[in-house]
Design an enzyme around this catalytic site. Sequence first.
Site, mmCIF file in Angstrom:
data_model
loop_
_atom_site.group_PDB
_atom_site.id
_atom_site.type_symbol
_atom_site.label_atom_id
_atom_site.label_comp_id
_atom_site.label_asym_id
_atom_site.label_seq_id
_atom_site.Cartn_x
_atom_site.Cartn_y
_atom_site.Cartn_z
ATOM 1 N N HIS A 277 -28.705 29.096 -1.525
ATOM 2 C CA HIS A 277 -29.716 28.030 -1.517
ATOM 3 C C HIS A 277 -30.311 27.895 -0.126
ATOM 4 O O HIS A 277 -29.676 28.178 0.882
ATOM 5 C CB HIS A 277 -29.120 26.686 -1.961
ATOM 6 C CG HIS A 277 -27.943 26.268 -1.149
ATOM 7 N ND1 HIS A 277 -26.684 26.769 -1.355
ATOM 8 C CD2 HIS A 277 -27.838 25.419 -0.107
ATOM 9 C CE1 HIS A 277 -25.859 26.245 -0.485
ATOM 10 N NE2 HIS A 277 -26.526 25.428 0.304
ATOM 11 N N ASP B 55 -31.149 17.138 -2.361
ATOM 12 C CA ASP B 55 -29.750 17.175 -1.915
ATOM 13 C C ASP B 55 -29.140 15.801 -2.151
ATOM 14 O O ASP B 55 -29.717 14.778 -1.757
ATOM 15 C CB ASP B 55 -29.686 17.547 -0.426
ATOM 16 C CG ASP B 55 -28.295 17.980 -0.008
ATOM 17 O OD1 ASP B 55 -27.339 17.211 -0.258
ATOM 18 O OD2 ASP B 55 -28.151 19.071 0.550
ATOM 19 N N ILE B 56 -27.989 15.774 -2.797
ATOM 20 C CA ILE B 56 -27.396 14.490 -3.178
ATOM 21 C C ILE B 56 -26.767 13.770 -1.975
ATOM 22 O O ILE B 56 -26.549 12.556 -2.015
ATOM 23 C CB ILE B 56 -26.388 14.711 -4.329
ATOM 24 C CG1 ILE B 56 -26.273 13.476 -5.198
ATOM 25 C CG2 ILE B 56 -25.046 15.167 -3.826
ATOM 26 C CD1 ILE B 56 -25.635 13.739 -6.540
ATOM 27 N N GLN C 268 -21.454 27.094 5.340
ATOM 28 C CA GLN C 268 -21.861 27.018 3.926
ATOM 29 C C GLN C 268 -20.751 26.321 3.146
ATOM 30 O O GLN C 268 -19.578 26.670 3.282
ATOM 31 C CB GLN C 268 -22.097 28.429 3.361
ATOM 32 C CG GLN C 268 -22.620 28.408 1.919
ATOM 33 C CD GLN C 268 -22.848 29.818 1.350
ATOM 34 O OE1 GLN C 268 -22.409 30.808 1.942
ATOM 35 N NE2 GLN C 268 -23.520 29.885 0.216
ATOM 36 N N HIS D 35 -32.230 25.155 2.461
ATOM 37 C CA HIS D 35 -32.459 23.732 2.730
ATOM 38 C C HIS D 35 -33.878 23.519 3.242
ATOM 39 O O HIS D 35 -34.337 24.264 4.118
ATOM 40 C CB HIS D 35 -31.509 23.220 3.821
ATOM 41 C CG HIS D 35 -30.064 23.220 3.455
ATOM 42 N ND1 HIS D 35 -29.371 22.062 3.152
ATOM 43 C CD2 HIS D 35 -29.153 24.225 3.344
ATOM 44 C CE1 HIS D 35 -28.110 22.359 2.888
ATOM 45 N NE2 HIS D 35 -27.951 23.673 3.003
HETATM 46 P P1 5GP Z 1 -24.455 24.246 2.285
HETATM 47 O O1 5GP Z 1 -23.506 23.559 3.202
HETATM 48 O O2 5GP Z 1 -23.681 25.114 1.295
HETATM 49 O O3 5GP Z 1 -25.564 24.996 2.955
HETATM 50 O O4 5GP Z 1 -25.187 23.120 1.471
HETATM 51 C C1 5GP Z 1 -24.762 22.608 0.276
HETATM 52 C C2 5GP Z 1 -25.546 21.355 0.062
HETATM 53 O O5 5GP Z 1 -25.395 20.975 -1.285
HETATM 54 C C3 5GP Z 1 -25.066 20.173 0.928
HETATM 55 O O6 5GP Z 1 -26.131 19.711 1.720
HETATM 56 C C4 5GP Z 1 -24.585 19.158 -0.092
HETATM 57 O O7 5GP Z 1 -24.915 17.837 0.280
HETATM 58 C C5 5GP Z 1 -25.301 19.583 -1.353
HETATM 59 N N1 5GP Z 1 -24.579 19.291 -2.581
HETATM 60 C C6 5GP Z 1 -23.272 19.467 -2.811
HETATM 61 N N2 5GP Z 1 -22.970 19.145 -4.076
HETATM 62 C C7 5GP Z 1 -24.137 18.758 -4.660
HETATM 63 C C8 5GP Z 1 -24.478 18.304 -5.958
HETATM 64 O O8 5GP Z 1 -23.651 18.197 -6.862
HETATM 65 N N3 5GP Z 1 -25.776 17.992 -6.192
HETATM 66 C C9 5GP Z 1 -26.721 18.094 -5.220
HETATM 67 N N4 5GP Z 1 -27.964 17.758 -5.561
HETATM 68 N N5 5GP Z 1 -26.448 18.521 -3.981
HETATM 69 C C10 5GP Z 1 -25.161 18.852 -3.700
#
Ligand code: 5GP
Length: 138
Positions: A101, A32-33, A95, A103
Amino acid sequence: MTADTCIFCRIVAGDLPCHRVFEDQHTLVFMDIFPVADGHALVITKQHAATICEADEEALTAVAATARRVAHAIRTVLAPDGLMVFQLNGAAAMQTVLHYHMHLLPRREGEPLALHTRVPGDPARLAEVAAQLAAALR
Ligand code: 5GP
Ligand code: ZN
């Protein structure tokens, strides 16, 4: 949503970089970035699906198997006190990337819990952990 508009599809396609840990037919794992903790990794389906409801069973089964393998690697490399596995579906569930995805979030005793941060990870550290996890996979 297609590979043109979805950020994770662009990573799968190789149009955007990532700190890659593992990939197989159905899944891709990268750091995660914006890591909430050191070692925060994402297991994604290669096929675009917004949420658990759109993803097909075969892909979800593959995600579970991949998550287990990477969990072992996290335990070996980082030895966290715990590992939080979570997966968000829809804006109301927080989300933020509408491509399925999971985590993998290493947890340390007493560390405050957050699901997201806006602080980017140190690229050198992300690369280092990705390489260590990749090497520890079995
Ligand atoms: P969500 O909130 O959808 O469950 O998680 C999305 C995750 O993707 C977040 O933790 C965010 O930091 C990560 N993320 C968003 N954009 C990018 C990206 O371009 N590259 C990577 N490696 N992670 C990302
Ligand atoms: Zn996508």
